[in-house]
Design an enzyme around this catalytic site. Structure first.
Site, PDB file in Angstrom:
ATOM      1  CB  CYS A 116     -10.696  -4.083  31.924  1.00 27.31           C
ATOM      2  SG  CYS A 116     -11.576  -3.416  30.512  1.00 27.31           S
ATOM      3  CG  HIS A 255      -6.471  -4.234  30.927  1.00 31.71           C
ATOM      4  ND1 HIS A 255      -7.073  -5.216  30.171  1.00 31.71           N
ATOM      5  CD2 HIS A 255      -7.178  -3.091  30.694  1.00 31.71           C
ATOM      6  CE1 HIS A 255      -8.088  -4.685  29.510  1.00 31.71           C
ATOM      7  NE2 HIS A 255      -8.170  -3.407  29.803  1.00 31.71           N
ATOM      8  CG  ASN A 285      -9.541  -3.396  26.327  1.00 38.08           C
ATOM      9  OD1 ASN A 285      -9.787  -4.410  26.988  1.00 38.08           O
ATOM     10  ND2 ASN A 285      -9.685  -2.178  26.803  1.00 38.08           N
TER      11      ASN A 285
HETATM   12  O1  UT7 Z   1      -9.961  -1.226  29.410  1.00 43.76           O
HETATM   13  C1  UT7 Z   1     -10.121   0.141  29.632  1.00 43.76           C
HETATM   14  C2  UT7 Z   1     -10.709   0.732  28.419  1.00 43.76           C
HETATM   15  N1  UT7 Z   1     -10.192   1.860  27.815  1.00 43.76           N
HETATM   16  C3  UT7 Z   1      -8.926   2.235  27.551  1.00 43.76           C
HETATM   17  O2  UT7 Z   1      -7.965   1.701  28.005  1.00 43.76           O
HETATM   18  C4  UT7 Z   1      -8.756   3.392  26.643  1.00 43.76           C
HETATM   19  C5  UT7 Z   1      -7.849   4.456  27.188  1.00 43.76           C
HETATM   20  N2  UT7 Z   1      -7.669   5.516  26.177  1.00 43.76           N
HETATM   21  C6  UT7 Z   1      -6.921   5.348  25.082  1.00 43.76           C
HETATM   22  O3  UT7 Z   1      -6.332   4.316  24.872  1.00 43.76           O
HETATM   23  C7  UT7 Z   1      -6.755   6.536  24.166  1.00 43.76           C
HETATM   24  O4  UT7 Z   1      -7.269   7.687  24.788  1.00 43.76           O
HETATM   25  C8  UT7 Z   1      -7.444   6.338  22.783  1.00 43.76           C
HETATM   26  C9  UT7 Z   1      -6.685   5.285  21.972  1.00 43.76           C
HETATM   27  C10 UT7 Z   1      -8.883   5.924  22.966  1.00 43.76           C
HETATM   28  C11 UT7 Z   1      -7.404   7.621  21.986  1.00 43.76           C
HETATM   29  O5  UT7 Z   1      -6.063   8.059  21.828  1.00 43.76           O
HETATM   30  P1  UT7 Z   1      -5.673   9.568  22.111  1.00 43.76           P
HETATM   31  O6  UT7 Z   1      -4.249   9.698  21.789  1.00 43.76           O
HETATM   32  O7  UT7 Z   1      -6.128   9.875  23.508  1.00 43.76           O
HETATM   33  O8  UT7 Z   1      -6.505  10.334  21.008  1.00 43.76           O
HETATM   34  P2  UT7 Z   1      -7.622  11.450  21.191  1.00 43.76           P
HETATM   35  O9  UT7 Z   1      -8.869  10.855  21.745  1.00 43.76           O
HETATM   36  O10 UT7 Z   1      -7.013  12.623  21.921  1.00 43.76           O
HETATM   37  O11 UT7 Z   1      -7.891  11.864  19.719  1.00 43.76           O
HETATM   38  C12 UT7 Z   1      -6.871  12.496  18.919  1.00 43.76           C
HETATM   39  C13 UT7 Z   1      -7.424  12.692  17.529  1.00 43.76           C
HETATM   40  C14 UT7 Z   1      -8.795  13.343  17.489  1.00 43.76           C
HETATM   41  O12 UT7 Z   1      -8.846  14.203  16.349  1.00 43.76           O
HETATM   42  P3  UT7 Z   1      -8.625  15.788  16.542  1.00 43.76           P
HETATM   43  O13 UT7 Z   1      -9.729  16.223  17.482  1.00 43.76           O
HETATM   44  O14 UT7 Z   1      -7.257  15.923  17.135  1.00 43.76           O
HETATM   45  O15 UT7 Z   1      -8.763  16.277  15.146  1.00 43.76           O
HETATM   46  C15 UT7 Z   1      -9.739  12.187  17.254  1.00 43.76           C
HETATM   47  O16 UT7 Z   1     -10.925  12.559  16.581  1.00 43.76           O
HETATM   48  O17 UT7 Z   1      -7.565  11.426  16.881  1.00 43.76           O
HETATM   49  C16 UT7 Z   1      -8.907  11.309  16.359  1.00 43.76           C
HETATM   50  N3  UT7 Z   1      -9.278   9.911  16.393  1.00 43.76           N
HETATM   51  C17 UT7 Z   1      -9.018   9.065  15.377  1.00 43.76           C
HETATM   52  N4  UT7 Z   1      -8.402   9.258  14.192  1.00 43.76           N
HETATM   53  C18 UT7 Z   1      -8.283   8.172  13.404  1.00 43.76           C
HETATM   54  C19 UT7 Z   1      -9.894   9.231  17.384  1.00 43.76           C
HETATM   55  N5  UT7 Z   1     -10.038   7.934  17.017  1.00 43.76           N
HETATM   56  C20 UT7 Z   1      -9.496   7.816  15.791  1.00 43.76           C
HETATM   57  C21 UT7 Z   1      -9.347   6.741  14.903  1.00 43.76           C
HETATM   58  N6  UT7 Z   1      -8.727   6.957  13.723  1.00 43.76           N
HETATM   59  N7  UT7 Z   1      -9.758   5.486  15.181  1.00 43.76           N
END
Ligand code: UT7
Length: 336
Positions: A116, A255, A285
């Site tokens: 990215c 980004h 993204n």
């Molecule tokens: O270009 C560089 C590439 N990457 C990035 O920029 C990504 C950087 N990271 C992020 O943007 C965030 O970490 C995410 C959007 C990927 C995830 O958000 P988060 O607030 O960090 O969520 P999390 O991974 O801590 O997950 C929280 C909960 C989990 O459930 P439990 O364990 O709390 O029950 C996940 O299983 O949300 C759940 N979850 C979802 N629920 C519904 C994860 N993805 C989803 C989804 N829909 N799509």
């Protein structure tokens, strides 16, 4: 002694697929909701290329627009750099395919892999090439079809990514131009965001089967923490190198990965939200395409005027980061 040549962006263009994949469409594919995606990422929809389409298709489209606005004929190009993590194939480089398609026979051409951060990495190479006098016209393209490396059964990643391309023509300028660039990497963090194997169009019948490692795997939380730290750090270092104070920035183009990352970075930099360009809700993204796509839309919307100070800042796989400070010197051919 001859005066130092300053490089600037002469024209910008972008291209995205027509097909829109909304959060509501994703609700039918994985266990997710529009509410979760919107509040956790700010994304509402993204563009998705057809399985048979390749990165060069959108890269060439974006390039033609950028060349037209720069008032530069493809035959004048000395170098084409395509920043991508989803090339058409490993060989030939996508930049060579673009070179042929836009008919730029004088241009050398190569691909650059910095995920990215790739567009700003490529911009740095272009700027240094122009400043050194080695090149007069460099075409810098950030293009990715992330849908071809997205596992649409993995809700933690498939809601994030989309497809697109953005391009900029770089050359000598008399006023303004790129004041600084700053690149960095931390290879020890590489395992946090990987695409272990690759085959373009993996969503199609000739692509990889599930389990063959052709998809993005990411430790989302870890990348999130890295991004929130590194985006302001990179922007501040680029500003320091340019001798510009954060309060003198007219537009900050980060980004477009997640609105929460963008907001946190802007807060740490003390930049108000009206000075931050956001289009993550429309495209998700798009990796290397993200920053030039945002720059193109900012210009389209009249958010940048001649003389404005603009900061570009990205982060991504590698792990990598990159920032640039530029003073907009205007496209040669007005939009409209
Ligand atoms: O270009 C560089 C590439 N990457 C990035 O920029 C990504 C950087 N990271 C992020 O943007 C965030 O970490 C995410 C959007 C990927 C995830 O958000 P988060 O607030 O960090 O969520 P999390 O991974 O801590 O997950 C929280 C909960 C989990 O459930 P439990 O364990 O709390 O029950 C996940 O299983 O949300 C759940 N979850 C979802 N629920 C519904 C994860 N993805 C989803 C989804 N829909 N799509």
């Amino acid at each position: 002694m001859a005066e130092k040549v300053r490089a600037g962006i002469l024209g910008v263009g972008s291209a995205v697929p027509e097909r829109v994949l909304t959060n509501f469409d994703l609700e039918k594919m994985v266990d997710t909701s529009d509410e979760w995606i919107s509040t956790r990422t700010g994304i509402k929809e993204r563009r998705i290329a057809a399985p048979h389409e390749r990165t060069s298709h959108y890269a060439a489209k974006a390039a033609s627009k950028a060349l037209e606005r720069a008032g530069v004929d493809p035959s004048e190009l000395d170098l084409i750099i395509v920043a991508t993590l989803t090339p058409d194939m490993f060989c030939p480089p996508t930049a060579c395919i673009v070179q042929d398609r836009i008919n730029a026979p004088q241009a050398a051409a190569f691909d650059l892999s910095a995920a990215c951060s790739g567009f700003v990495y490529a911009l740095d190479v272009a700027v240094r090439g122009v400043e050194s006098g080695a090149y007069r016209r460099v075409l810098v393209i950030g293009a990715d079809l992330l849908s071809h490396v997205t596992d649409y059964t993995d809700r933690s990643t498939c809601v994030l990514f989309g497809d697109g391309a953005g391009a900029a023509v770089v050359g000598p300028v008399e006023k303004g131009g790129v004041l600084s660039t700053y690149l960095g990497a931390d290879g020890s963090g590489g395992p946090k965001l990987t695409v272990p194997a690759y085959r373009a169009g993996s969503a199609g019948p000739d692509g990889c089967a599930p389990g063959q490692g052709c998809y993005i795997r990411m430790e989302g939380n870890e990348v999130f923490k890295f991004a929130v730290r590194v985006m302001p750090e990179a922007a501040l270092e680029a500003l320091r190198r340019a001798g510009v104070a954060p309060e003198d920035v007219d537009l900050f183009i980060p980004h477009q990965a997640n609105i929460r990352i963008i907001d946190a970075a802007a807060k740490r930099l003390g930049i108000s939200s009206d000075k931050v360009f956001v289009n993550v809700h429309k495209y998700g993204n798009t990796s290397a395409a993200s920053i030039p796509l945002a720059l193109d839309e900012a210009l389209e919307q009249g958010r940048i005027s001649e003389g404005d100070t603009v900061v570009l800042v990205g982060f991504g796989g590698g792990l990598t980061w990159a920032a640039s400070v530029l003073v907009w010197s205007g496209e040669r051919v007005p939009r409209g």
